[in-house]
Design a protein around this motif. Structure first.
Motif, PDB file in Angstrom:
ATOM      1  N   GLN A 181       0.861  -1.188   0.000  1.00  0.00           N
ATOM      2  CA  GLN A 181       0.000   0.000   0.000  1.00  0.00           C
ATOM      3  C   GLN A 181       0.891   1.229   0.000  1.00  0.00           C
ATOM      4  N   GLY A 183       1.199   5.299   0.581  1.00  0.00           N
ATOM      5  CA  GLY A 183       0.566   6.413   1.269  1.00  0.00           C
ATOM      6  C   GLY A 183       1.424   7.655   1.125  1.00  0.00           C
ATOM      7  N   TYR A 184       0.977   8.734   1.731  1.00  0.00           N
ATOM      8  CA  TYR A 184       1.717   9.991   1.640  1.00  0.00           C
ATOM      9  C   TYR A 184       1.278  10.898   2.775  1.00  0.00           C
ATOM     10  N   TYR A 190      -1.792  10.458   8.095  1.00  0.00           N
ATOM     11  CA  TYR A 190      -2.094   9.872   6.801  1.00  0.00           C
ATOM     12  C   TYR A 190      -1.625   8.414   6.720  1.00  0.00           C
ATOM     13  N   HIS A 193      -4.658   6.455   7.100  1.00  0.00           N
ATOM     14  CA  HIS A 193      -5.426   6.306   5.863  1.00  0.00           C
ATOM     15  C   HIS A 193      -4.863   5.173   5.011  1.00  0.00           C
ATOM     16  N   ALA A 194      -3.543   5.138   4.900  1.00  0.00           N
ATOM     17  CA  ALA A 194      -2.905   4.080   4.103  1.00  0.00           C
ATOM     18  C   ALA A 194      -3.207   2.702   4.688  1.00  0.00           C
ATOM     19  N   VAL A 277       3.300  -1.000   3.997  1.00  0.00           N
ATOM     20  CA  VAL A 277       2.775   0.336   3.714  1.00  0.00           C
ATOM     21  C   VAL A 277       3.975   1.233   3.473  1.00  0.00           C
ATOM     22  N   MET A 279       5.482   4.860   2.572  1.00  0.00           N
ATOM     23  CA  MET A 279       5.204   6.303   2.602  1.00  0.00           C
ATOM     24  C   MET A 279       6.383   7.018   1.927  1.00  0.00           C
ATOM     25  N   PHE A 292      -2.930   7.464  -2.394  1.00  0.00           N
ATOM     26  CA  PHE A 292      -3.191   6.183  -1.742  1.00  0.00           C
ATOM     27  C   PHE A 292      -3.452   5.132  -2.810  1.00  0.00           C
TER      28      PHE A 292
END
Length: 391
Positions: A181, A183-184, A190, A193-194, A277, A279, A292
């Motif tokens: 996954q 994310g950022y 955040y 969220h991811a 995940v 980022m 995302f």
């Protein structure tokens, strides 16, 4: 049928705060012109910033602003007077702890709500925005308290139910080899969220969710090493990065190495699944629907499945309308459209990741995350994505 009366407890209410982008759907209707079956009748704001908009909205729409949660839920009386509660503990000026977690008063809000339920002898559905709480202990207390008082509880973010490009829904009981996954943005805020994007996908694997064994947060300097050392991860990572809509022109590894806010969460599930995940802050940008992205490899497949979780922004922030539709279902039926256990897992994983980051990449074993649940079929948004409103 008349709309269900609801109260909202918020940290602050200003333009583009979570209170605004959720509650606007109750006040003005959805972007498509339809309206939820909910009426905002009471509001509490924990903080009132200079840009507060709640007071003007109360005059315009006729809801009351109260100083306490108890008064909001009883409308100033002695009995529970609403059919549901929205707890929106996001944004505002709050402290952070040593692990970099923002200490929003989500547990305090829920404690105050539950005191009213206990005193009046009646409970109604509650929605808790984003992760249940910053720390696992607070989150688990909230979950257990809800079960004790028979509170229909729903939590989480808009990511699992926003539009997906393409509209990917993994087959239930599929066999997953692994998942990545992307994310950022702010690492904790955040990162959650991811994690929700990842979890709403991997929970559909064979056997459903059984929990998480351990979590490791790899900082920018070493964030690519666990993926490089995992045989299946190379093509899955590429499939995910290829779907990132907006990013810098430079090499992702070079640019993330310069960012203090880049890193990778490595998640070891109890059934043997491993997921990451990533980022890639310093390379990834927020534009064109957000960054995302999910990619997963199913057993026997030649190529990974991948999609972007598309966030419609700026106004009307229609993905929050989709979240409001789920809240409407919760209050109307007394049943959460998807399990709160999903958010309990992601809350626990994020807490462990922030602890691992604070302890310089230590692997954190998570026996407390032996949480099993089955997914529902409440999936992503369908239909045309509303166009941004002109300024």
């Amino acid at each position: 049928m008349p709309p269900k009366k609801v109260a909202a407890v918020t940290t602050e209410y200003r333009k583009w705060s979570h209170a605004d982008v959720i509650l606007r759907n109750l006040l003005d209707g959805y972007p498509d012109g339809t309206k939820p079956g909910l009426e905002l009748v009471a509001l509490v704001t924990d903080q009132v910033p200079k840009g507060d908009t709640s007071r003007a909205l109360a005059k315009k729409h006729g809801f009351a602003i109260y100083e306490s949660v108890a008064d909001a839920l009883t409308l100033g009386g002695k009995t529970l007077a609403v059919h549901g509660v929205l707890s929106i503990g996001e944004h505002g000026t709050y402290p952070t702890n040593d692990q970099g977690q923002t200490l929003y008063p989500r547990r305090r809000f829920f404690e105050d709500v539950c005191k009213v339920f206990e005193k009046t002898g009646k409970s109604v559905p509650v929605f808790n925005d984003k992760h249940l709480a910053a720390t696992w202990d607070d989150a688990k207390w909230m979950y257990d308290r809800a079960r004790k008082l028979f509170v229909p509880l729903m939590a989480g973010s808009s990511v699992p139910i926003t539009w997906r490009k393409p509209n990917l829904v993994l087959p239930k009981d599929c066999e997953l080899t692994g998942a990545v996954q992307i994310g950022y943005g702010p690492f904790e805020g955040y990162g959650f969220h991811a994690l929700e994007g990842l979890q709403c996908m991997v929970e559909r694997r064979k056997g459903g969710e059984t929990g998480v064994r351990a979590v490791t947060c790899h900082p920018a300097k070493t964030m690519w090493e666990p993926l490089d050392n995992t045989p299946w991860a190379g093509p899955v990572l590429r499939a995910a990065l290829d779907r990132v809509a907006a990013h810098a022109a430079g090499a992702v590894r070079e640019l993330t190495a310069k960012s203090a806010d880049a890193g990778t969460f490595e998640i070891e599930y109890r059934d043997g699944l491993r997921a990451f995940v990533v980022m890639p802050n310093g390379w990834i940008h927020e534009g064109d629907g957000g960054g995302f992205v999910f990619a997963g490899l199913r057993k026997g497949a030649d190529t990974p499945d991948a999609c972007q979780f598309y966030l419609q922004q700026p106004d009307p922030f229609a993905h929050f309308a989709e979240l409001t539709r789920a809240i409407d279902h919760l209050v109307a039926t007394g049943h959460a459209p998807y399990p709160v256990e999903r958010t309990l897992v992601t809350t626990g994983v994020l807490d462990a990741a922030m602890r691992s980051r604070h302890e310089k990449g230590k692997r954190i074993e998570t026996p407390h995350l032996a949480i099993a649940y089955s997914p529902t079929e409440w999936g992503p948004a369908r239909g045309e994505i509303p166009k941004p409103q002109k300024k």
